[in-house]
Design an enzyme around this catalytic site. Structure first.
Site, PDB file in Angstrom:
ATOM      1  N   SER A  74      59.117  53.685  56.409  1.00  0.00           N
ATOM      2  CA  SER A  74      59.485  54.807  55.390  1.00  0.00           C
ATOM      3  C   SER A  74      59.929  56.163  55.937  1.00  0.00           C
ATOM      4  O   SER A  74      60.744  56.747  55.113  1.00  0.00           O
ATOM      5  CB  SER A  74      57.978  54.945  54.677  1.00  0.00           C
ATOM      6  OG  SER A  74      57.188  55.416  55.772  1.00  0.00           O
ATOM      7  N   LYS A 123      44.587  53.276  48.569  1.00  0.00           N
ATOM      8  CA  LYS A 123      44.972  53.124  47.475  1.00  0.00           C
ATOM      9  C   LYS A 123      43.873  53.388  46.198  1.00  0.00           C
ATOM     10  O   LYS A 123      44.273  53.984  45.020  1.00  0.00           O
ATOM     11  CB  LYS A 123      45.764  52.092  47.022  1.00  0.00           C
ATOM     12  CG  LYS A 123      47.005  52.005  47.603  1.00  0.00           C
ATOM     13  CD  LYS A 123      47.840  50.726  47.192  1.00  0.00           C
ATOM     14  CE  LYS A 123      49.294  50.699  48.106  1.00  0.00           C
ATOM     15  NZ  LYS A 123      50.235  49.476  47.433  1.00  0.00           N
ATOM     16  N   ASN A 140      49.658  54.685  44.279  1.00  0.00           N
ATOM     17  CA  ASN A 140      50.329  54.869  45.692  1.00  0.00           C
ATOM     18  C   ASN A 140      51.390  55.820  45.750  1.00  0.00           C
ATOM     19  O   ASN A 140      52.060  55.775  46.960  1.00  0.00           O
ATOM     20  CB  ASN A 140      51.030  53.278  45.897  1.00  0.00           C
ATOM     21  CG  ASN A 140      52.255  53.336  44.842  1.00  0.00           C
ATOM     22  OD1 ASN A 140      52.552  54.107  44.046  1.00  0.00           O
ATOM     23  ND2 ASN A 140      53.170  52.440  45.115  1.00  0.00           N
ATOM     24  N   GLY A 177      45.366  38.456  46.980  1.00  0.00           N
ATOM     25  CA  GLY A 177      45.071  39.563  47.348  1.00  0.00           C
ATOM     26  C   GLY A 177      44.217  40.308  46.100  1.00  0.00           C
ATOM     27  O   GLY A 177      44.196  39.765  44.957  1.00  0.00           O
ATOM     28  N   GLY A 179      43.340  43.734  46.434  1.00  0.00           N
ATOM     29  CA  GLY A 179      43.521  45.260  46.697  1.00  0.00           C
ATOM     30  C   GLY A 179      44.203  45.898  45.819  1.00  0.00           C
ATOM     31  O   GLY A 179      44.297  45.771  44.375  1.00  0.00           O
ATOM     32  N   THR A 202      37.697  37.079  49.217  1.00  0.00           N
ATOM     33  CA  THR A 202      36.320  37.499  48.587  1.00  0.00           C
ATOM     34  C   THR A 202      36.385  37.232  46.973  1.00  0.00           C
ATOM     35  O   THR A 202      37.051  37.827  46.472  1.00  0.00           O
ATOM     36  CB  THR A 202      35.934  38.896  49.029  1.00  0.00           C
ATOM     37  OG1 THR A 202      35.952  39.053  50.374  1.00  0.00           O
ATOM     38  CG2 THR A 202      34.667  39.164  48.406  1.00  0.00           C
ATOM     39  N   GLU A 204      34.526  37.633  44.675  1.00  0.00           N
ATOM     40  CA  GLU A 204      33.731  38.401  43.763  1.00  0.00           C
ATOM     41  C   GLU A 204      35.084  39.711  43.349  1.00  0.00           C
ATOM     42  O   GLU A 204      35.074  40.258  42.210  1.00  0.00           O
ATOM     43  CB  GLU A 204      32.749  39.332  44.292  1.00  0.00           C
ATOM     44  CG  GLU A 204      31.443  38.404  44.089  1.00  0.00           C
ATOM     45  CD  GLU A 204      31.187  38.306  42.397  1.00  0.00           C
ATOM     46  OE1 GLU A 204      31.125  39.067  41.624  1.00  0.00           O
ATOM     47  OE2 GLU A 204      30.886  37.109  42.103  1.00  0.00           O
TER      48      GLU A 204
END
Length: 240
Positions: A74, A123, A140, A177, A179, A202, A204
């Protein structure tokens, strides 16, 4: 004059920003692997990537916060855009530990920070810094205003544009994912009519995202079965 710089990888920021504090010079190596001190950049990086000779006390800051940030390009892409647009600003990378996140924002209050990119694992945590009136579950992009921080999420929009040739209506899309990126992409796909399945190590965490979107969820072990059943696209939104 006192030319104060910090050593090591995390001290690179003090080398780059020295013109902003009227430091008359800094040290740089002529080429990679010929550094005389830890954290030293090459003269080429300072001059061409960070526009060291053009920086002054009016230069404003932009940057990326997260962990890890060392693999991100970046600083190359954003600084190139700033140069193209002739904006007097520099884009840096800030490697932060969890306990450093909120003190970091306190420390930069006195600096001319325009905005920040946010990557994992912050985030969701930066939501606590935002002005009221947003509906974000992950952020983000932060923009500094006189009244505080505004937050945005471009992950979902970016994913949709990448798939711009494709209609997602009633199409099975698998998101790996749970997140911040997965949340944003799942919401964008849902709003565009996709049949979303969220898989995560995970379960949950996957369920938390899936229920508000009326999506399916499960563990990563379901991926082989789901791919055999057919899908339109898979979005890899894990940290791997």
């Amino acid at each position: 004059h006192v030319c104060g710089i910090c050593m090591g990888e995390f001290g690179q920021l003090t080398r780059i920003l020295s013109p902003m504090v009227k430091q008359p010079f800094t040290y740089a190596s002529l080429e990679k692997k010929r550094e005389t001190a830890a954290g030293q950049l090459t003269a080429e990086e300072l001059i061409f990537t960070y526009r060291f000779r053009e920086m002054n006390q009016d230069t404003r800051l932009l940057g990326l916060i997260g962990r890890p940030v060392d693999k991100s390009y970046s600083h190359v892409t954003h600084n190139a855009v700033l140069k193209h647009l002739a904006v007097n600003a520099v884009y840096l990378k800030f490697h932060l530990m969890d306990e450093e996140l909120f003190p970091f924002f306190k420390e930069i209050e006195s600096l001319q920070v325009m905005g920040l990119s946010v990557t994992m694992p912050f985030k969701e945590k930066v939501i606590n810094l935002l002005q009221e009136g947003h509906d974000l579950t992950a952020c983000n992009t932060l923009v500094s205003t006189p009244n505080g921080w505004l937050g945005f999420n471009t992950d979902g929009v970016g994913a949709l544009r990448a798939l711009g040739f494709l209609s997602l209506k009633n199409q099975k899309t698998i998101i790996l994912g749970a997140g911040g990126t997965a949340k944003a992409v799942a919401k964008a796909f849902f709003l565009n009519g996709a049949d979303v399945v969220i898989l995560n190590r995970t379960i949950e965490r996957a369920k938390e995202i899936a229920i508000p979107l009326k999506a399916k969820w499960g563990g990563l072990e379901l991926l082989p079965q789901l791919t055999q059943e057919g899908y339109t696209c898979i979005v890899q939104a894990t940290s791997v």
